[in-house]
Design an enzyme around this catalytic site. Structure first.
Site, PDB file in Angstrom:
ATOM      1  N   ALA A 111       0.833  -1.213   0.000  1.00 10.67           N
ATOM      2  CA  ALA A 111       0.000   0.000   0.000  1.00 10.67           C
ATOM      3  C   ALA A 111       0.864   1.258   0.000  1.00 10.67           C
ATOM      4  O   ALA A 111       1.950   1.295   0.574  1.00 10.67           O
ATOM      5  CB  ALA A 111      -0.917   0.015   1.226  1.00 10.67           C
ATOM      6  N   GLU A 167      -2.490 -12.072  -4.525  1.00  8.21           N
ATOM      7  CA  GLU A 167      -3.910 -11.991  -4.856  1.00  8.21           C
ATOM      8  C   GLU A 167      -4.302 -10.518  -4.985  1.00  8.21           C
ATOM      9  O   GLU A 167      -3.812  -9.677  -4.232  1.00  8.21           O
ATOM     10  CB  GLU A 167      -4.786 -12.620  -3.767  1.00  8.21           C
ATOM     11  CG  GLU A 167      -4.679 -14.129  -3.655  1.00  8.21           C
ATOM     12  CD  GLU A 167      -3.524 -14.579  -2.770  1.00  8.21           C
ATOM     13  OE1 GLU A 167      -2.915 -13.705  -2.122  1.00  8.21           O
ATOM     14  OE2 GLU A 167      -3.234 -15.780  -2.733  1.00  8.21           O
ATOM     15  N   TYR A 183       0.945  -4.136 -11.350  1.00 10.01           N
ATOM     16  CA  TYR A 183       1.553  -5.468 -11.382  1.00 10.01           C
ATOM     17  C   TYR A 183       1.858  -5.905 -12.825  1.00 10.01           C
ATOM     18  O   TYR A 183       2.887  -6.538 -13.087  1.00 10.01           O
ATOM     19  CB  TYR A 183       0.648  -6.487 -10.688  1.00 10.01           C
ATOM     20  CG  TYR A 183       0.447  -6.217  -9.211  1.00 10.01           C
ATOM     21  CD1 TYR A 183       1.521  -5.875  -8.395  1.00 10.01           C
ATOM     22  CD2 TYR A 183      -0.808  -6.301  -8.619  1.00 10.01           C
ATOM     23  CE1 TYR A 183       1.351  -5.613  -7.044  1.00 10.01           C
ATOM     24  CE2 TYR A 183      -0.998  -6.051  -7.269  1.00 10.01           C
ATOM     25  CZ  TYR A 183       0.088  -5.699  -6.496  1.00 10.01           C
ATOM     26  OH  TYR A 183      -0.082  -5.445  -5.144  1.00 10.01           O
TER      27      TYR A 183
HETATM   28  C1  COA Z   1      -2.059   0.242  -6.166  1.00 15.92           C
HETATM   29  C2  COA Z   1      -1.162   1.284  -5.471  1.00 15.92           C
HETATM   30  C3  COA Z   1      -0.168   0.563  -4.609  1.00 15.92           C
HETATM   31  C4  COA Z   1      -0.398   2.077  -6.559  1.00 15.92           C
HETATM   32  O1  COA Z   1       0.522   2.936  -5.919  1.00 15.92           O
HETATM   33  P1  COA Z   1       1.014   4.299  -6.622  1.00 15.92           P
HETATM   34  O2  COA Z   1       2.185   4.803  -5.866  1.00 15.92           O
HETATM   35  O3  COA Z   1      -0.117   5.206  -6.819  1.00 15.92           O
HETATM   36  O4  COA Z   1       1.492   3.736  -8.045  1.00 15.92           O
HETATM   37  P2  COA Z   1       2.446   4.457  -9.099  1.00 15.92           P
HETATM   38  O5  COA Z   1       2.308   5.934  -9.026  1.00 15.92           O
HETATM   39  O6  COA Z   1       3.825   3.891  -8.975  1.00 15.92           O
HETATM   40  O7  COA Z   1       1.777   3.953 -10.438  1.00 15.92           O
HETATM   41  C5  COA Z   1       2.240   2.794 -11.091  1.00 15.92           C
HETATM   42  C6  COA Z   1       1.256   2.358 -12.143  1.00 15.92           C
HETATM   43  O8  COA Z   1       0.125   1.764 -11.516  1.00 15.92           O
HETATM   44  C7  COA Z   1      -1.032   2.052 -12.275  1.00 15.92           C
HETATM   45  N1  COA Z   1      -1.956   2.846 -11.460  1.00 15.92           N
HETATM   46  C8  COA Z   1      -1.708   3.381 -10.242  1.00 15.92           C
HETATM   47  N2  COA Z   1      -2.819   4.014  -9.791  1.00 15.92           N
HETATM   48  C9  COA Z   1      -3.762   3.866 -10.738  1.00 15.92           C
HETATM   49  C10 COA Z   1      -5.119   4.275 -10.849  1.00 15.92           C
HETATM   50  N3  COA Z   1      -5.715   4.980  -9.878  1.00 15.92           N
HETATM   51  N4  COA Z   1      -5.810   3.918 -11.952  1.00 15.92           N
HETATM   52  C11 COA Z   1      -5.221   3.203 -12.931  1.00 15.92           C
HETATM   53  N5  COA Z   1      -3.927   2.785 -12.899  1.00 15.92           N
HETATM   54  C12 COA Z   1      -3.211   3.116 -11.818  1.00 15.92           C
HETATM   55  C13 COA Z   1      -0.577   2.811 -13.495  1.00 15.92           C
HETATM   56  O9  COA Z   1      -0.271   1.872 -14.509  1.00 15.92           O
HETATM   57  C14 COA Z   1       0.663   3.480 -12.968  1.00 15.92           C
HETATM   58  O10 COA Z   1       1.555   3.860 -13.964  1.00 15.92           O
HETATM   59  P3  COA Z   1       1.418   5.338 -14.630  1.00 15.92           P
HETATM   60  O11 COA Z   1       1.290   6.316 -13.501  1.00 15.92           O
HETATM   61  O12 COA Z   1       2.684   5.468 -15.401  1.00 15.92           O
HETATM   62  O13 COA Z   1       0.180   5.279 -15.459  1.00 15.92           O
HETATM   63  C15 COA Z   1      -1.999   2.295  -4.645  1.00 15.92           C
HETATM   64  O14 COA Z   1      -3.054   2.795  -5.447  1.00 15.92           O
HETATM   65  C16 COA Z   1      -2.581   1.727  -3.364  1.00 15.92           C
HETATM   66  O15 COA Z   1      -1.921   1.721  -2.313  1.00 15.92           O
HETATM   67  N6  COA Z   1      -3.846   1.241  -3.430  1.00 15.92           N
HETATM   68  C17 COA Z   1      -4.549   0.728  -2.230  1.00 15.92           C
HETATM   69  C18 COA Z   1      -3.941  -0.552  -1.737  1.00 15.92           C
HETATM   70  C19 COA Z   1      -3.930  -1.625  -2.798  1.00 15.92           C
HETATM   71  O16 COA Z   1      -4.834  -1.770  -3.594  1.00 15.92           O
HETATM   72  N7  COA Z   1      -2.827  -2.430  -2.773  1.00 15.92           N
HETATM   73  C20 COA Z   1      -2.682  -3.539  -3.672  1.00 15.92           C
HETATM   74  C21 COA Z   1      -3.341  -4.737  -3.074  1.00 15.92           C
HETATM   75  S1  COA Z   1      -3.199  -6.170  -4.110  1.00 15.92           S
END
Ligand code: COA
Length: 157
Positions: A80, A113, A125
């Protein structure tokens, strides 16, 4: 301020003193968050296969990930980023870091998952080569949602 922050990120093991921030991020991130007990167990010295990393930006914990590594198989069980720091490349940087660490520790296969509705995480991922292995029906107890089991079958290639 938006933009890439990856050059100033520090990765280190989670400490007990990080728990209040981690628990706050956890509750903001998941419908069924890990409890404090779950974090403490993951941090426990008894669990030698368990690895909890945090990302620090300007002395603030902004993200964390947990994985288990057992005989070459790595299971990413928690991941996260603080909602206030998302979409700045921190998730990408953290995933790269843990995959590098898993490789160095002898990991060959990685799996996790993810909710079928969690497109943000799936996009992240996919960028690193995760593929759908199978669907775990009704995996999430809060709403009966299915999970994709994603994997990288051969990490070293
Ligand atoms: C998923 C999560 C970890 C991504 O973290 P983040 O720091 O925002 O990710 P990044 O900025 O490194 O983005 C990496 C890529 O992820 C994808 N991505 C991230 N947020 C996204 C969104 N809201 N919608 C679509 N794609 C998204 C994109 O492909 C992005 O690349 P880009 O910015 O070049 O388009 C974050 O949204 C999070 O903590 N979510 C809640 C917890 C969760 O779902 N954890 C995973 C459980 S399996």
């Amino acid at each position: 301020m938006k933009g890439s922050l990856t050059s100033t990120l520090i990765f280190r093991s989670m400490k007990i003193t990080d728990l209040p921030v981690a628990l706050r991020i956890e509750r903001q991130s998941f419908a069924t968050p890990w409890s404090e007990t779950a974090f403490r167990q993951a941090l426990s010295e008894k669990h030698t296969h368990s690895h909890l990393l945090v990302v620090v930006l300007e002395e603030t914990v902004v993200a964390y990930a947990h994985f288990m590594l057992i005989t070459g198989d790595a299971h990413i069980t928690n991941f996260a980023v603080d909602p206030a720091y998302r979409r700045r490349g921190i998730g990408k940087a953290l995933l790269k870091e843990i995959l590098d660490r898993i490789k160095k520790m002898g990991g060959e296969l990685v799996f996790l998952e993810v909710r079928v509705s969690n497109l943000a995480a799936q996009n992240l991922y996919r960028r690193f080569g995760f593929q759908i292995h199978s669907i775990r029906k009704k995996y999430y107890s809060d709403n009966g949602e299915d999970a994709y089991l994603l994997w990288i079958p051969e990490l070293s290639n």
